[in-house]
Design a protein around this motif. Structure first.
Motif, PDB file in Angstrom:
ATOM      1  N   VAL A 165       4.527   7.678  -5.182  1.00 39.64           N
ATOM      2  CA  VAL A 165       3.414   6.741  -5.130  1.00 39.64           C
ATOM      3  C   VAL A 165       2.963   6.507  -6.565  1.00 39.64           C
ATOM      4  O   VAL A 165       2.780   7.465  -7.330  1.00 39.64           O
ATOM      5  N   GLU A 166       2.802   5.244  -6.944  1.00 37.83           N
ATOM      6  CA  GLU A 166       2.301   4.885  -8.266  1.00 37.83           C
ATOM      7  C   GLU A 166       0.798   4.604  -8.150  1.00 37.83           C
ATOM      8  O   GLU A 166       0.388   3.764  -7.352  1.00 37.83           O
ATOM      9  N   ILE A 167       0.002   5.323  -8.934  1.00 42.07           N
ATOM     10  CA  ILE A 167      -1.437   5.073  -8.912  1.00 42.07           C
ATOM     11  C   ILE A 167      -1.899   4.608 -10.287  1.00 42.07           C
ATOM     12  O   ILE A 167      -1.241   4.861 -11.300  1.00 42.07           O
ATOM     13  N   ASP A 168      -3.028   3.948 -10.333  1.00 39.06           N
ATOM     14  CA  ASP A 168      -3.559   3.391 -11.568  1.00 39.06           C
ATOM     15  C   ASP A 168      -4.691   4.270 -12.081  1.00 39.06           C
ATOM     16  O   ASP A 168      -5.365   4.955 -11.314  1.00 39.06           O
ATOM     17  N   GLY A 169      -4.888   4.250 -13.390  1.00 37.37           N
ATOM     18  CA  GLY A 169      -6.039   4.935 -13.965  1.00 37.37           C
ATOM     19  C   GLY A 169      -5.800   6.409 -14.227  1.00 37.37           C
ATOM     20  O   GLY A 169      -4.681   6.911 -14.188  1.00 37.37           O
ATOM     21  N   ASP A 170      -6.886   7.111 -14.483  1.00 39.28           N
ATOM     22  CA  ASP A 170      -6.863   8.529 -14.845  1.00 39.28           C
ATOM     23  C   ASP A 170      -6.975   9.372 -13.581  1.00 39.28           C
ATOM     24  O   ASP A 170      -8.053   9.526 -13.010  1.00 39.28           O
ATOM     25  N   ALA A 171      -5.856   9.930 -13.159  1.00 39.58           N
ATOM     26  CA  ALA A 171      -5.844  10.738 -11.938  1.00 39.58           C
ATOM     27  C   ALA A 171      -6.527  12.084 -12.139  1.00 39.58           C
ATOM     28  O   ALA A 171      -6.840  12.775 -11.166  1.00 39.58           O
ATOM     29  N   THR A 172      -6.772  12.445 -13.395  1.00 40.67           N
ATOM     30  CA  THR A 172      -7.391  13.747 -13.673  1.00 40.67           C
ATOM     31  C   THR A 172      -8.716  13.909 -12.937  1.00 40.67           C
ATOM     32  O   THR A 172      -9.074  15.005 -12.502  1.00 40.67           O
ATOM     33  N   SER A 176       0.841  -1.196   0.000  1.00 43.74           N
ATOM     34  CA  SER A 176       0.000   0.000   0.000  1.00 43.74           C
ATOM     35  C   SER A 176       0.875   1.245   0.000  1.00 43.74           C
ATOM     36  O   SER A 176       2.052   1.210   0.387  1.00 43.74           O
ATOM     37  N   ALA A 177       0.284   2.347  -0.413  1.00 49.04           N
ATOM     38  CA  ALA A 177       0.998   3.617  -0.388  1.00 49.04           C
ATOM     39  C   ALA A 177       1.384   3.980   1.043  1.00 49.04           C
ATOM     40  O   ALA A 177       2.468   4.521   1.296  1.00 49.04           O
ATOM     41  N   ARG A 178       0.507   3.665   1.981  1.00 49.95           N
ATOM     42  CA  ARG A 178       0.785   3.978   3.381  1.00 49.95           C
ATOM     43  C   ARG A 178       1.982   3.174   3.891  1.00 49.95           C
ATOM     44  O   ARG A 178       2.845   3.714   4.580  1.00 49.95           O
ATOM     45  N   HIS A 179       2.051   1.893   3.547  1.00 55.85           N
ATOM     46  CA  HIS A 179       3.187   1.079   3.978  1.00 55.85           C
ATOM     47  C   HIS A 179       4.483   1.609   3.374  1.00 55.85           C
ATOM     48  O   HIS A 179       5.505   1.696   4.060  1.00 55.85           O
ATOM     49  N   LYS A 180       4.448   1.962   2.108  1.00 59.83           N
ATOM     50  CA  LYS A 180       5.630   2.526   1.448  1.00 59.83           C
ATOM     51  C   LYS A 180       6.079   3.796   2.156  1.00 59.83           C
ATOM     52  O   LYS A 180       7.276   4.026   2.361  1.00 59.83           O
ATOM     53  N   ALA A 181       5.107   4.625   2.540  1.00 58.71           N
ATOM     54  CA  ALA A 181       5.421   5.867   3.245  1.00 58.71           C
ATOM     55  C   ALA A 181       6.044   5.589   4.606  1.00 58.71           C
ATOM     56  O   ALA A 181       7.019   6.231   5.009  1.00 58.71           O
ATOM     57  N   GLU A 182       5.480   4.636   5.324  1.00 55.17           N
ATOM     58  CA  GLU A 182       6.000   4.304   6.653  1.00 55.17           C
ATOM     59  C   GLU A 182       7.448   3.811   6.582  1.00 55.17           C
ATOM     60  O   GLU A 182       8.257   4.128   7.453  1.00 55.17           O
ATOM     61  N   ILE A 183       7.764   3.057   5.532  1.00 58.55           N
ATOM     62  CA  ILE A 183       9.115   2.514   5.395  1.00 58.55           C
ATOM     63  C   ILE A 183      10.106   3.592   4.962  1.00 58.55           C
ATOM     64  O   ILE A 183      11.205   3.721   5.519  1.00 58.55           O
ATOM     65  N   GLU A 184       9.739   4.381   3.965  1.00 58.24           N
ATOM     66  CA  GLU A 184      10.701   5.318   3.379  1.00 58.24           C
ATOM     67  C   GLU A 184      10.835   6.627   4.156  1.00 58.24           C
ATOM     68  O   GLU A 184      11.871   7.293   4.071  1.00 58.24           O
ATOM     69  N   ALA A 185       9.828   6.996   4.902  1.00 61.82           N
ATOM     70  CA  ALA A 185       9.826   8.299   5.578  1.00 61.82           C
ATOM     71  C   ALA A 185      11.044   8.551   6.460  1.00 61.82           C
ATOM     72  O   ALA A 185      11.647   9.636   6.388  1.00 61.82           O
ATOM     73  N   PRO A 186      11.464   7.617   7.324  1.00 66.47           N
ATOM     74  CA  PRO A 186      12.579   7.916   8.230  1.00 66.47           C
ATOM     75  C   PRO A 186      13.887   8.251   7.515  1.00 66.47           C
ATOM     76  O   PRO A 186      14.759   8.908   8.095  1.00 66.47           O
ATOM     77  N   TYR A 187      14.027   7.821   6.278  1.00 61.55           N
ATOM     78  CA  TYR A 187      15.267   8.066   5.548  1.00 61.55           C
ATOM     79  C   TYR A 187      15.385   9.520   5.087  1.00 61.55           C
ATOM     80  O   TYR A 187      16.484   9.983   4.777  1.00 61.55           O
ATOM     81  N   HIS A 188      14.266  10.235   5.026  1.00 61.84           N
ATOM     82  CA  HIS A 188      14.318  11.612   4.542  1.00 61.84           C
ATOM     83  C   HIS A 188      15.141  12.499   5.469  1.00 61.84           C
ATOM     84  O   HIS A 188      15.881  13.368   5.006  1.00 61.84           O
TER      85      HIS A 188
END
Length: 735
Positions: free
Chosen positions: A643-650, A620-632
């Motif tokens: 974050v990679e999302i599917d479909g038309d974000a418009t 999930s996007a949230r899990h990715k955020a939780e993992i990568e955030a401390p490195y910033h």
């Protein structure tokens, strides 16, 4: 008597007479008469004792030829000369093959090293020729032996090595207000100060383009809205003056009338000064919109570096709450949304929205409406990215909401991710500063070399020992490059060191840049944390908590050592989450050749970019955020979250806001969203339809997907290298 030998790469080594004997023996073995041990020894001794104390390799070989030609074994002399010529040809063969690939516009790691560069054009080819001939010169004459060996053995990569001899710097955040207020000279004619929004827009483009030709990295404007805002009011006054001439009425009392916003409205029903004000406002908004449209168009068409590529440009904005600043932001976003040319997405400038509580993030904030518009634009055009000024490491105690120059205390970033803010030798600011150079450590290689140790604690201890040694070497290499850069004269950078770099006003043209260059940063980068962890503990940080703990320990150690190097060398060292493009495949390919295909490590064409969770790992996007955030917080030389999302974000700008919310919640510094965007390469038409095969506008089958590669967009994947294409294929969406 010969004592030392000067090798072809300039190194001086001790003389070894057995190398002469071996060379003669090899030549003799290719003749009918075969080996003559007595003659070999005779010639070897004669050259050794009659030679000068120090000789070059070529001089020694000339002496061998002369001795053989004057001996009874002329047949050996012929074989020796032929072998020597073959060796010379072999040394040139690699360069020849690289040049032929450039000439024949082959798609490989050399010609596709930078997706923003068109290496197929004459100017692009010329630049690649120069690049590939300069790199060996750097290896042979500018690097220490220890550094050269580390590079050759795939432990270290020196970024922009082809620019090393030029003494150029990587990037800079332009103090555009200086350019707009004072004008500038870049060596060929002068530019006058700006008086209206159109001129200000053009000067912004020229400043970026001119500096790009003096530097090897990107160009950024840290406070685009603040810098251009005064020229909105100037243009508004011009419109009032035009009405004065038309109506014969003095409107000077309206020049500085307080305005809450610049909004286009119909004139119907308006009379008197209300009508005059609205008319002037409508005209001003139209001019601002055209200026923003022109700025975007110019940044996608003006070429730099010999006509080879458009300027690698970025602009930061979003925190100017004045009516004029808001007008700049609004019209810039509207122009971006509309697109350029046939409606296609603008590749440059990389736009960066500076998110700040009390300014734009919450519904009660003055610029919240513009923040919502920014999210709508991102949902269609990928930009702007989002810079979180509320992250603990992005804050400055000097920032005050009522300070008209508060932008001086706001962090700004280069679009791909490069960050500069902290400063041991001057003000804590991004403006007038940038990265000097950076090098990247292959931490995957270090980890692979520890895999033979069965005990995990001992394996990890060995890794940290290797990492420490490589950090020491990298810090020293960056120091040596900086010392070389310091010898440049201010006149070598006619714009950068006259109008842009912090403290440059004190320099005379013939002064070296030594006194001001330390304001910049040196970046120690890394790549492949995920693969490194798999080699050490069997899993990457996205799938295992203990692996995440080790990952944070590794990058924290790099951060701590960088701080120590800052004290030791008295420079601004920082850790960079490297935006690896060509490097991601280069490191992997050579490690795979050396160690074979290792599952989860070298079994793909690329290493995962910096500290990211692997693109192929579904989460999930949230899990990715939780993992990568401390490195910033640990990578203050630069970082980014995707974050990679599917479909038309418009039709779903709310998802963009959710990502920014995650950045705020998890204390991340910089991030953005990737989504689907098809582009017709013939007519420029774009949409987000899945599996599009035919352009609905012109019927062309020449279609591509607009994609982000390391922080910037590329209009066609034709210029991507094989490793990045493989990574693109593996990307999964985050729910």
């Amino acid at each position: 008597m010969i004592q030392t030998v000067v090798k072809r790469d300039g190194r001086i080594v001790g003389f070894n007479e057995e190398k002469i004997a071996t060379a003669i023996r090899k030549a003799m073995l290719h003749t009918q008469q075969g080996e003559d041990i007595h003659l070999i020894r005779q010639i070897t001794d004669r050259i050794s004792f009659k030679g000068n104390p120090q000789m070059t390799v070529e001089d020694i070989q000339d002496a061998v030829e002369w001795e053989l030609m004057n001996s009874s074994r002329k047949d050996v002399a012929q074989k020796y000369i032929a072998y020597r010529n073959q060796r010379s040809i072999a040394r040139k063969a690699k360069t020849r093959n690289v040049f032929l690939d450039i000439i024949n516009i082959k798609s490989n790691d050399v010609t596709r090293e930078n997706a923003n560069m068109n290496a197929d054009t004459p100017a692009g080819m010329m630049m690649k020729f120069a690049s590939e001939t300069t790199k060996p010169f750097v290896d042979d004459y500018l690097l220490s032996e220890e550094v050269r060996v580390a590079v050759e053995n795939n432990y270290l990569h020196i970024h922009d090595k082809d620019y090393y001899p030029t003494k150029s710097l990587t990037c800079v955040q332009h103090p555009l207000d200086r350019i707009l207020h004072d004008g500038f000279s870049a060596g060929h004619g002068e530019s006058r100060p700006a008086k209206r929004i159109e001129t200000a827009s053009i000067l912004g483009c020229i400043s970026l383009e001119t500096a790009q030709n003096e530097m090897h990295g990107g160009q950024a404007i840290p406070a685009f809205d603040f810098y251009l805002a005064p020229y909105v009011r100037d243009s508004f006054i011009e419109e009032l003056k035009t009405l004065e001439q038309l109506n014969g009425v003095d409107y000077s009392h309206l020049y500085q009338v307080p305005l809450d916003d610049y909004l286009e409205k119909p004139l119907d029903g308006l009379t008197g000064e209300a009508r005059i004000l609205q008319h002037a406002m409508n005209r001003t908004v139209a001019r601002v919109h055209q200026s923003m449209e022109a700025f975007i168009h110019n940044m996608n068409t003006i070429h730099s570096r010999g006509g080879n590529q458009v300027v690698f440009s970025s602009i930061n904005y979003g925190t100017d709450t004045s009516a004029e600043g808001r007008c700049i932001i609004r019209e810039l976003l509207k122009s971006t949304y509309r697109g350029v040319g046939n409606g296609e997405t603008a590749i440059f400038p990389i736009q960066i929205w500076k998110k700040k509580r009390g300014v734009s993030y919450l519904p009660e904030d003055r610029n919240y409406d513009l923040y919502k518009l920014a999210c709508q634009v991102t949902a269609r055009r990928f930009f702007p990215n989002f810079l979180n000024l509320d992250a603990t490491f992005n804050q400055s105690e000097a920032w005050q909401a009522d300070d008209p120059k508060r932008y001086l205390h706001e962090v700004a970033t280069m679009g791909c991710r490069t960050r500069v803010f902290e400063n041991r030798f001057g003000p804590k600011t991004s403006i007038g500063r940038g990265n000097l150079s950076f090098s990247t450590i292959n931490i995957v290689r270090l980890a692979i070399e520890c895999m033979h140790v069965k005990n995990q604690e001992e394996r990890i201890a060995l890794f940290f020992s290797k990492l420490d040694a490589m950090l020491e070497l990298t810090a020293r290499q960056l120091h040596e490059r900086l010392e070389f850069q310091k010898t440049a004269y201010a006149k070598q950078f006619p714009l950068l060191m006259k109008s842009l770099w912090l403290g440059c006003e004190q320099l005379k043209p013939t002064d070296t840049i030594t006194s001001v260059i330390n304001q910049g940063t040196l970046g120690i980068g890394f790549i492949g944390l995920a693969e490194c962890l798999v080699a050490l503990v069997g899993k990457h940080h996205g799938e295992d908590a203990s692996a995440q703990e080790l990952g944070l320990k590794i990058v924290s150690y790099m951060r701590d050592r960088a701080n120590q190097f800052s004290e030791q060398y008295q420079h601004n060292y920082s850790v960079l989450a490297t935006p690896a493009e060509g490097l991601s495949g280069k490191f992997t390919r050579r490690d795979c050749q050396r160690f074979g295909s290792l599952p989860g490590i070298t079994d793909r064409d690329y290493y995962t970019n910096s500290n990211h969770v692997p693109v192929y790992y579904k989460c999930s996007a949230r899990h990715k955020a939780e993992i990568e955030a401390p490195y910033h917080d640990l990578t203050r030389g630069g970082h980014i979250f995707y974050v990679e999302i599917d479909g038309d974000a418009t039709h779903n700008p709310e998802v963009i806001m959710q990502v920014v919310d995650m950045m705020d919640k998890y204390n991340m510094g910089y991030g953005s969203v990737n989504h689907n965007r098809n582009r017709c390469l013939d007519c420029g038409y774009e949409n987000a339809a899945p599996n599009l095969e035919v352009c609905p506008k012109c019927g062309s089958h020449h279609l591509d997907k607009l994609q982000r590669i390391t922080g910037y967009l590329v209009g066609t994947t034709d210029r991507w290298n094989q490793a990045k294409l493989a990574e693109l294929h593996d990307r999964v969406t985050h729910d």
